[in-house]
Design a protein around this motif. Structure first.
Motif, PDB file in Angstrom:
ATOM      1  N   PRO A 264       0.804  -1.224   0.000  1.00 29.79           N
ATOM      2  CA  PRO A 264       0.000   0.000   0.000  1.00 29.79           C
ATOM      3  C   PRO A 264       0.835   1.272   0.000  1.00 29.79           C
ATOM      4  O   PRO A 264       0.352   2.320  -0.420  1.00 29.79           O
ATOM      5  CB  PRO A 264      -0.813  -0.102   1.295  1.00 29.79           C
ATOM      6  CG  PRO A 264      -0.474  -1.373   1.940  1.00 29.79           C
ATOM      7  CD  PRO A 264       0.612  -2.054   1.200  1.00 29.79           C
ATOM      8  N   GLY A 265       2.105   1.181   0.459  1.00 32.65           N
ATOM      9  CA  GLY A 265       2.971   2.373   0.469  1.00 32.65           C
ATOM     10  C   GLY A 265       3.159   2.952  -0.934  1.00 32.65           C
ATOM     11  O   GLY A 265       3.469   4.140  -1.090  1.00 32.65           O
ATOM     12  N   ARG A 266       2.958   2.114  -1.953  1.00 35.76           N
ATOM     13  CA  ARG A 266       3.133   2.610  -3.334  1.00 35.76           C
ATOM     14  C   ARG A 266       2.017   3.557  -3.744  1.00 35.76           C
ATOM     15  O   ARG A 266       2.096   4.206  -4.782  1.00 35.76           O
ATOM     16  CB  ARG A 266       3.255   1.423  -4.298  1.00 35.76           C
ATOM     17  CG  ARG A 266       4.520   0.632  -4.040  1.00 35.76           C
ATOM     18  CD  ARG A 266       4.689  -0.596  -4.906  1.00 35.76           C
ATOM     19  NE  ARG A 266       5.811  -1.383  -4.404  1.00 35.76           N
ATOM     20  CZ  ARG A 266       5.871  -2.711  -4.395  1.00 35.76           C
ATOM     21  NH1 ARG A 266       4.873  -3.429  -4.878  1.00 35.76           N
ATOM     22  NH2 ARG A 266       6.924  -3.334  -3.909  1.00 35.76           N
ATOM     23  N   SER A 267       0.973   3.648  -2.920  1.00 32.61           N
ATOM     24  CA  SER A 267      -0.067   4.642  -3.198  1.00 32.61           C
ATOM     25  C   SER A 267       0.495   6.063  -3.105  1.00 32.61           C
ATOM     26  O   SER A 267      -0.069   6.978  -3.712  1.00 32.61           O
ATOM     27  CB  SER A 267      -1.229   4.509  -2.203  1.00 32.61           C
ATOM     28  OG  SER A 267      -2.051   3.425  -2.565  1.00 32.61           O
ATOM     29  N   ALA A 268       1.585   6.257  -2.332  1.00 30.56           N
ATOM     30  CA  ALA A 268       2.112   7.627  -2.158  1.00 30.56           C
ATOM     31  C   ALA A 268       2.709   8.163  -3.472  1.00 30.56           C
ATOM     32  O   ALA A 268       2.283   9.230  -3.934  1.00 30.56           O
ATOM     33  CB  ALA A 268       3.101   7.678  -1.005  1.00 30.56           C
ATOM     34  N   PRO A 269       3.650   7.465  -4.103  1.00 29.83           N
ATOM     35  CA  PRO A 269       4.099   7.970  -5.413  1.00 29.83           C
ATOM     36  C   PRO A 269       2.976   7.973  -6.451  1.00 29.83           C
ATOM     37  O   PRO A 269       2.926   8.857  -7.311  1.00 29.83           O
ATOM     38  CB  PRO A 269       5.237   7.023  -5.816  1.00 29.83           C
ATOM     39  CG  PRO A 269       5.188   5.872  -4.882  1.00 29.83           C
ATOM     40  CD  PRO A 269       4.473   6.320  -3.655  1.00 29.83           C
ATOM     41  N   LEU A 270       2.064   6.998  -6.342  1.00 28.46           N
ATOM     42  CA  LEU A 270       0.933   6.970  -7.285  1.00 28.46           C
ATOM     43  C   LEU A 270       0.097   8.243  -7.147  1.00 28.46           C
ATOM     44  O   LEU A 270      -0.252   8.880  -8.152  1.00 28.46           O
ATOM     45  CB  LEU A 270       0.073   5.726  -7.013  1.00 28.46           C
ATOM     46  CG  LEU A 270      -1.294   5.672  -7.707  1.00 28.46           C
ATOM     47  CD1 LEU A 270      -1.118   5.666  -9.228  1.00 28.46           C
ATOM     48  CD2 LEU A 270      -2.074   4.418  -7.279  1.00 28.46           C
TER      49      LEU A 270
ATOM     50  N   LEU B 131       0.381   6.835 -19.096  1.00 26.63           N
ATOM     51  CA  LEU B 131       1.018   5.636 -18.543  1.00 26.63           C
ATOM     52  C   LEU B 131       1.826   6.112 -17.342  1.00 26.63           C
ATOM     53  O   LEU B 131       2.651   7.029 -17.473  1.00 26.63           O
ATOM     54  CB  LEU B 131       1.950   4.990 -19.576  1.00 26.63           C
ATOM     55  CG  LEU B 131       2.822   3.842 -19.044  1.00 26.63           C
ATOM     56  CD1 LEU B 131       1.962   2.645 -18.653  1.00 26.63           C
ATOM     57  CD2 LEU B 131       3.878   3.426 -20.067  1.00 26.63           C
ATOM     58  N   LEU B 132       1.565   5.522 -16.181  1.00 28.90           N
ATOM     59  CA  LEU B 132       2.291   5.881 -14.963  1.00 28.90           C
ATOM     60  C   LEU B 132       2.821   4.581 -14.374  1.00 28.90           C
ATOM     61  O   LEU B 132       2.034   3.652 -14.134  1.00 28.90           O
ATOM     62  CB  LEU B 132       1.326   6.573 -13.991  1.00 28.90           C
ATOM     63  CG  LEU B 132       1.894   7.124 -12.688  1.00 28.90           C
ATOM     64  CD1 LEU B 132       2.920   8.232 -12.934  1.00 28.90           C
ATOM     65  CD2 LEU B 132       0.758   7.675 -11.802  1.00 28.90           C
ATOM     66  N   VAL B 133       4.134   4.498 -14.179  1.00 27.57           N
ATOM     67  CA  VAL B 133       4.684   3.234 -13.662  1.00 27.57           C
ATOM     68  C   VAL B 133       5.680   3.517 -12.548  1.00 27.57           C
ATOM     69  O   VAL B 133       6.370   4.535 -12.561  1.00 27.57           O
ATOM     70  CB  VAL B 133       5.370   2.396 -14.787  1.00 27.57           C
ATOM     71  CG1 VAL B 133       4.447   2.211 -15.956  1.00 27.57           C
ATOM     72  CG2 VAL B 133       6.677   2.990 -15.241  1.00 27.57           C
ATOM     73  N   PHE B 134       5.729   2.593 -11.605  1.00 22.16           N
ATOM     74  CA  PHE B 134       6.730   2.632 -10.525  1.00 22.16           C
ATOM     75  C   PHE B 134       7.434   1.284 -10.570  1.00 22.16           C
ATOM     76  O   PHE B 134       6.877   0.268 -10.136  1.00 22.16           O
ATOM     77  CB  PHE B 134       6.029   2.859  -9.182  1.00 22.16           C
ATOM     78  CG  PHE B 134       6.967   2.976  -8.019  1.00 22.16           C
ATOM     79  CD1 PHE B 134       7.876   4.023  -7.926  1.00 22.16           C
ATOM     80  CD2 PHE B 134       6.949   2.046  -6.987  1.00 22.16           C
ATOM     81  CE1 PHE B 134       8.743   4.133  -6.845  1.00 22.16           C
ATOM     82  CE2 PHE B 134       7.810   2.147  -5.899  1.00 22.16           C
ATOM     83  CZ  PHE B 134       8.703   3.198  -5.831  1.00 22.16           C
TER      84      PHE B 134
ATOM     85  N   GLY C  38      11.584   0.644  -2.732  1.00 24.03           N
ATOM     86  CA  GLY C  38      10.674  -0.254  -3.437  1.00 24.03           C
ATOM     87  C   GLY C  38       9.265  -0.303  -2.866  1.00 24.03           C
ATOM     88  O   GLY C  38       8.315  -0.603  -3.577  1.00 24.03           O
ATOM     89  N   HIS C  39       9.137  -0.003  -1.573  1.00 20.89           N
ATOM     90  CA  HIS C  39       7.798  -0.067  -0.966  1.00 20.89           C
ATOM     91  C   HIS C  39       7.048   1.258  -1.092  1.00 20.89           C
ATOM     92  O   HIS C  39       5.966   1.418  -0.516  1.00 20.89           O
ATOM     93  CB  HIS C  39       7.879  -0.508   0.496  1.00 20.89           C
ATOM     94  CG  HIS C  39       8.420  -1.906   0.623  1.00 20.89           C
ATOM     95  ND1 HIS C  39       9.244  -2.305   1.640  1.00 20.89           N
ATOM     96  CD2 HIS C  39       8.256  -2.981  -0.175  1.00 20.89           C
ATOM     97  CE1 HIS C  39       9.569  -3.574   1.468  1.00 20.89           C
ATOM     98  NE2 HIS C  39       8.985  -4.012   0.375  1.00 20.89           N
ATOM     99  N   GLY C  40       7.616   2.212  -1.820  1.00 25.01           N
ATOM    100  CA  GLY C  40       6.899   3.463  -2.135  1.00 25.01           C
ATOM    101  C   GLY C  40       7.291   4.635  -1.261  1.00 25.01           C
ATOM    102  O   GLY C  40       7.136   5.783  -1.652  1.00 25.01           O
ATOM    103  N   THR C  41       7.758   4.351  -0.056  1.00 26.49           N
ATOM    104  CA  THR C  41       8.252   5.409   0.829  1.00 26.49           C
ATOM    105  C   THR C  41       9.598   4.953   1.395  1.00 26.49           C
ATOM    106  O   THR C  41       9.741   3.753   1.656  1.00 26.49           O
ATOM    107  CB  THR C  41       7.283   5.655   2.009  1.00 26.49           C
ATOM    108  OG1 THR C  41       7.218   4.470   2.812  1.00 26.49           O
ATOM    109  CG2 THR C  41       5.891   6.024   1.527  1.00 26.49           C
TER     110      THR C  41
END
Ligand SMILES: C[S@@+](CC[C@H](N)C(=O)[O-])C[C@H]1O[C@@H](n2cnc3c(N)ncnc32)[C@H](O)[C@@H]1O
Length: 372
Positions: A130-136, A325-328, A359-362
């Motif tokens: 869920p941490g990847r929601s931050a860069p998203l 297109l948005l990718v992490f 890798g976990h977004g934060t």
């Protein structure tokens, strides 16, 4: 070669895979590292781990048998089936004591060897961060505003979010998550059940005072996890290393949030699903195709087909029906990998590298450069 010596040699290979997985946990999960190193030793000696891993001995390295073993053991703990072991697992309130970990693991391994063997054989390593929601969230704010600017609009576009490789779909509600910044401000929904410490260096190049409006979302995965079921929640939880309490709490909050706002993840390979989703065009809405930490798992055929599906939709995008297109994803930088957030917008012709993070977004560093 006799049967016994053949078995010894496959267990030795498996033991090496366990040891490699243990090495991958170093500095991050001493508990998992120790469990896997002890299990590797037990495999070499032909102990109970060899019985548990029977049938999985020849699995390829990419299926990470060691992490499947650690996940299945964690699941026993979460289910209350391993009381001696539970006292080492912070995810259920325990405190690791590594010197006695293995002797406390043995009773549960012996009592549930068949169940463990079945589960390890039947599952793939499955995480949803869920941490990847931050860069998203930051990326969507940039995309919605840049697409509006390119179309001479004053108000950012509403977004339709399409996620490929969505796992349990925990990143399909970025507008319902709170993002706490270092100055105490909370972006998104401050009253959310999930408030992430975004740990941002810099800020997204966007007016963060605007509200992110998500008017549609959908996701697909080859192996979707249904987080509306106890089984699905346990499955995702079991693959979070039990001594990473920050991740553990984040996942628990994200699962609670998902229960209040369900979104089904379709079982499908990405390209076919995307082709169907993109065939439907919505006026005055920015369609965003998003994936995070998926690309490395996608077969070359699916990659080629995915690119073709996207190129076809991009060619049809208009200022009133824009596409992003948005990718992490991890990208090689010098001799290591770093996780970068990349954005392309059509028909605006914008192509940006928005920054990089863990890798976990934060944490995440916003640092805009052209995406070559
Ligand atoms: C490491 S997980 C990441 C999940 C999620 N995107 C996240 O960031 O938390 C990778 C996911 O990609 C899915 N996957 C791999 N290949 C796929 C494909 N060709 N089409 C759809 N999903 C795929 C896997 O099943 C898995 O759930």
């Amino acid at each position: 070669m006799t049967r016994d010596s053949a078995a010894t040699s496959v267990n030795t290979v498996l033991a090496e895979l366990f040891a490699a997985a243990a090495h991958g946990c170093r500095d991050r999960s001493p508990l998992t590292q120790r469990l896997l190193n002890d299990a590797a030793e037990d495999l070499r000696l032909g102990g109970v781990t060899a019985r548990i891993m029977a049938g999985s001995e020849r699995d390829r390295e990419g299926s990470v048998p060691g992490l499947r073993f650690a996940g299945a053991v964690h699941r026993l703990v979460l289910e209350g089936r391993a009381p001696e072991l539970a006292k080492h697992y912070p995810s259920v309130g325990g405190q690791p004591h590594l010197p006695t970990l293995w002797e406390d693991a043995l009773p549960a391994l012996k009592a549930h060897a068949d169940l463990l063997r079945y589960r390890i054989g039947a599952t793939v390593v499955q995480t949803n961060e869920p941490g990847r929601s931050a860069p998203l969230y930051g990326g969507l704010m940039v995309a919605a505003q840049e697409a509006a600017k390119a179309a001479n609009r004053h108000v950012p576009f509403c977004v339709r979010l399409l996620e490929v490789g969505a796992s349990g779909g925990l990143n399909l509600r970025p507008h319902h998550v709170g993002y706490r910044l270092d100055d105490g401000t909370v972006l998104g929904d401050p009253d959310s059940l999930l408030v992430l410490d975004a740990e941002w260096t810099g800020r997204p190049p966007a007016d963060l005072g605007h509200r992110l409006r998500v008017v549609g979302r959908a996701g697909c995965d080859l192996n979707p996890v249904d987080v509306s079921t106890e089984d699905g929640r346990l499955h995702l939880s079991s693959f979070v290393w039990a001594d990473q309490l920050g991740r553990w709490n984040r996942l628990r909050d994200a699962l609670d949030l998902a229960a209040t706002d369900p979104v089904k993840v379709d079982r499908s390979a990405g390209p076919e699903w995307l082709a169907k989703q993109l065939a439907r065009v919505e006026r005055d809405v920015l369609t965003v195709v998003w994936h995070s930490v998926v690309w490395q798992y996608v077969s070359p055929a699916d990659r080629a087909m995915g690119r073709a599906v996207l190129a076809d939709a991009a060619a049809k995008a208009t200022p009133t029906t824009p596409l992003a297109l948005l990718v992490f994803e991890p990208r090689r930088a010098d001799d290591t990998y770093r996780f970068e957030l990349l954005l392309k917008l059509w028909p605006a012709g914008i192509s940006l590298n928005l920054g990089y993070g863990e890798g976990h977004g934060t944490p995440f560093t916003w640092n805009v450069t052209p995406w070559e």
